[in-house]
Design an enzyme around this catalytic site. Structure first.
Site, PDB file in Angstrom:
ATOM      1  N   ASP A 147       0.717  -1.180  -0.131  1.00 15.66           N
ATOM      2  CA  ASP A 147       0.050   0.001   0.050  1.00 15.66           C
ATOM      3  C   ASP A 147       0.969   1.237   0.020  1.00 15.66           C
ATOM      4  O   ASP A 147       1.732   1.229   0.847  1.00 15.66           O
ATOM      5  CB  ASP A 147      -1.044   0.029   1.259  1.00 15.66           C
ATOM      6  CG  ASP A 147      -1.916   1.108   1.039  1.00 15.66           C
ATOM      7  OD1 ASP A 147      -1.373   2.122   1.605  1.00 15.66           O
ATOM      8  OD2 ASP A 147      -2.706   1.055   0.548  1.00 15.66           O
ATOM      9  N   THR A 192      -0.028   4.687   0.298  1.00 18.13           N
ATOM     10  CA  THR A 192      -0.440   5.457   1.430  1.00 18.13           C
ATOM     11  C   THR A 192       0.183   5.002   2.742  1.00 18.13           C
ATOM     12  O   THR A 192       0.874   5.872   3.369  1.00 18.13           O
ATOM     13  CB  THR A 192      -1.985   5.781   1.439  1.00 18.13           C
ATOM     14  OG1 THR A 192      -2.426   6.156   0.310  1.00 18.13           O
ATOM     15  CG2 THR A 192      -2.453   6.627   2.679  1.00 18.13           C
ATOM     16  N   CYS A 216      -1.975   4.615 -11.284  1.00 18.17           N
ATOM     17  CA  CYS A 216      -2.134   4.883 -10.007  1.00 18.17           C
ATOM     18  C   CYS A 216      -1.581   6.071  -9.577  1.00 18.17           C
ATOM     19  O   CYS A 216      -0.198   6.233  -9.723  1.00 18.17           O
ATOM     20  CB  CYS A 216      -1.278   3.451  -9.121  1.00 18.17           C
ATOM     21  SG  CYS A 216      -1.187   3.961  -7.142  1.00 18.17           S
ATOM     22  N   ASN A 217      -2.035   6.999  -8.925  1.00 22.61           N
ATOM     23  CA  ASN A 217      -1.525   8.327  -8.664  1.00 22.61           C
ATOM     24  C   ASN A 217      -0.695   8.358  -7.423  1.00 22.61           C
ATOM     25  O   ASN A 217       0.437   8.847  -7.620  1.00 22.61           O
ATOM     26  CB  ASN A 217      -2.740   9.313  -8.094  1.00 22.61           C
ATOM     27  CG  ASN A 217      -3.585   9.810  -9.343  1.00 22.61           C
ATOM     28  OD1 ASN A 217      -3.337  10.893  -9.968  1.00 22.61           O
ATOM     29  ND2 ASN A 217      -4.616   8.912  -9.792  1.00 22.61           N
ATOM     30  N   ALA A 274       1.276   5.843  -6.464  1.00 21.21           N
ATOM     31  CA  ALA A 274       2.518   5.458  -6.849  1.00 21.21           C
ATOM     32  C   ALA A 274       3.583   6.504  -7.449  1.00 21.21           C
ATOM     33  O   ALA A 274       4.856   6.136  -7.392  1.00 21.21           O
ATOM     34  CB  ALA A 274       2.379   4.272  -8.010  1.00 21.21           C
ATOM     35  N   THR A 293      -5.942   9.970  -2.275  1.00 16.75           N
ATOM     36  CA  THR A 293      -5.773   9.404  -1.117  1.00 16.75           C
ATOM     37  C   THR A 293      -4.938  10.532  -0.355  1.00 16.75           C
ATOM     38  O   THR A 293      -4.279  11.489  -0.526  1.00 16.75           O
ATOM     39  CB  THR A 293      -4.670   8.241  -1.472  1.00 16.75           C
ATOM     40  OG1 THR A 293      -3.424   8.739  -2.023  1.00 16.75           O
ATOM     41  CG2 THR A 293      -5.367   7.558  -2.485  1.00 16.75           C
ATOM     42  N   LYS A 297     -11.895  -0.599  -3.929  1.00 24.50           N
ATOM     43  CA  LYS A 297     -10.905  -1.756  -3.874  1.00 24.50           C
ATOM     44  C   LYS A 297     -11.664  -3.073  -3.472  1.00 24.50           C
ATOM     45  O   LYS A 297     -11.253  -3.936  -3.732  1.00 24.50           O
ATOM     46  CB  LYS A 297      -9.904  -1.106  -3.023  1.00 24.50           C
ATOM     47  CG  LYS A 297      -9.025  -0.143  -3.537  1.00 24.50           C
ATOM     48  CD  LYS A 297      -7.830   0.190  -2.429  1.00 24.50           C
ATOM     49  CE  LYS A 297      -6.998   1.063  -2.926  1.00 24.50           C
ATOM     50  NZ  LYS A 297      -6.066   0.900  -4.341  1.00 24.50           N
TER      51      LYS A 297
END
Length: 235
Positions: free
Chosen positions: A50, A52, A85-86, A88, A129, A169
């Site tokens: 993950d 975040t 994926c932002n 990342a 996020t 998710k």
């Protein structure tokens, strides 16, 4: 189209976002036959830790897993990489340093999408996020382009945005619509002229209900358009 224009997609973060990116890449590509589409390889590895949690609470570092995917896409003969994926992109510099392949930056793609929507400057809202917000991935780049970036209050992030992302998710996409629509509408009420959906789970939730009555920059579509521009340059 030559093999040099094979697109690599570093996905799995989450799996539905990566799969949707492939669908949107196909649907947005101007084509009349199979051979007009963009050769692409999706590396979908949901085992990537993950992002975040890694950034905010000392969770496992995702970078080794990201680099593993990049090496796989390199070995497959890809000519560039898109990462749907932002969060990342908080490891963008390290990834770019580790590969010879150009990586299409999702925030730059989102900025192009804002201009396409007619929002060339001024206040814009950002849903993302906690990790993406904490790393200021959007704020720094968009403020440098003349935007003022509004983000949800901490209470809204805890009560609305992060739980809605978790719903997507968990494949409960429809349940994510109402809270995400609420959060986006609150940003517009504070003066945003458009809202960036800065987590690739968020467009999936927003698309599960009625269209919002204001412009939204879907970062899945934005990245797909950037990939099309790379694979099929104008002229």
């Amino acid at each position: 189209m030559s093999e040099a224009r094979m697109l690599g997609v570093l996905g799995g973060m989450g799996p539905l976002a990566g799969a949707t990116f492939m669908q949107r890449l196909t649907l947005l590509t101007p084509a009349t036959r199979d051979q007009d589409h963009i050769p692409a390889i999706l590396w979908s590895d949901p085992r990537v830790p993950d992002r975040t949690a890694a950034r905010l609470s000392g969770g496992e570092d995702p970078l080794p897993w990201l680099l593993r995917g990049l090496r796989g896409l390199e070995a497959a003969g890809c000519g560039a990489v898109a990462i749907p994926c932002n969060t990342a992109h908080g490891w963008f510099a390290a990834m770019q340093d580790a590969t010879r392949l150009p990586i299409l930056h999702i925030v730059e793609a989102a900025a192009d999408e804002l201009r396409r929507l007619g929002a060339h400057d001024g206040r814009i809202g950002l849903l993302a996020t906690k990790g993406t917000l904490a790393m200021r991935l959007y704020q720094e780049r968009l403020e440098g382009r003349g935007y003022e970036v509004l983000v949800p209050e901490t209470e809204e992030m805890d009560r609305v945005v992060m739980p809605a992302i978790d719903e997507v998710k968990a494949n409960r996409v429809a349940e994510a619509y109402a809270p995400l629509a609420e959060a986006a509408t609150r940003l517009v009420a504070r003066g945003a002229r458009a809202v960036v959906l800065g987590c690739t789970e968020i467009p999936l939730g927003i698309s599960a209900g009625p269209a919002l009555p204001f412009p939204v920059a879907d970062t899945i579509d934005a990245l797909a358009r950037a990939a099309i521009g790379w694979a099929k340059p104008a002229g």
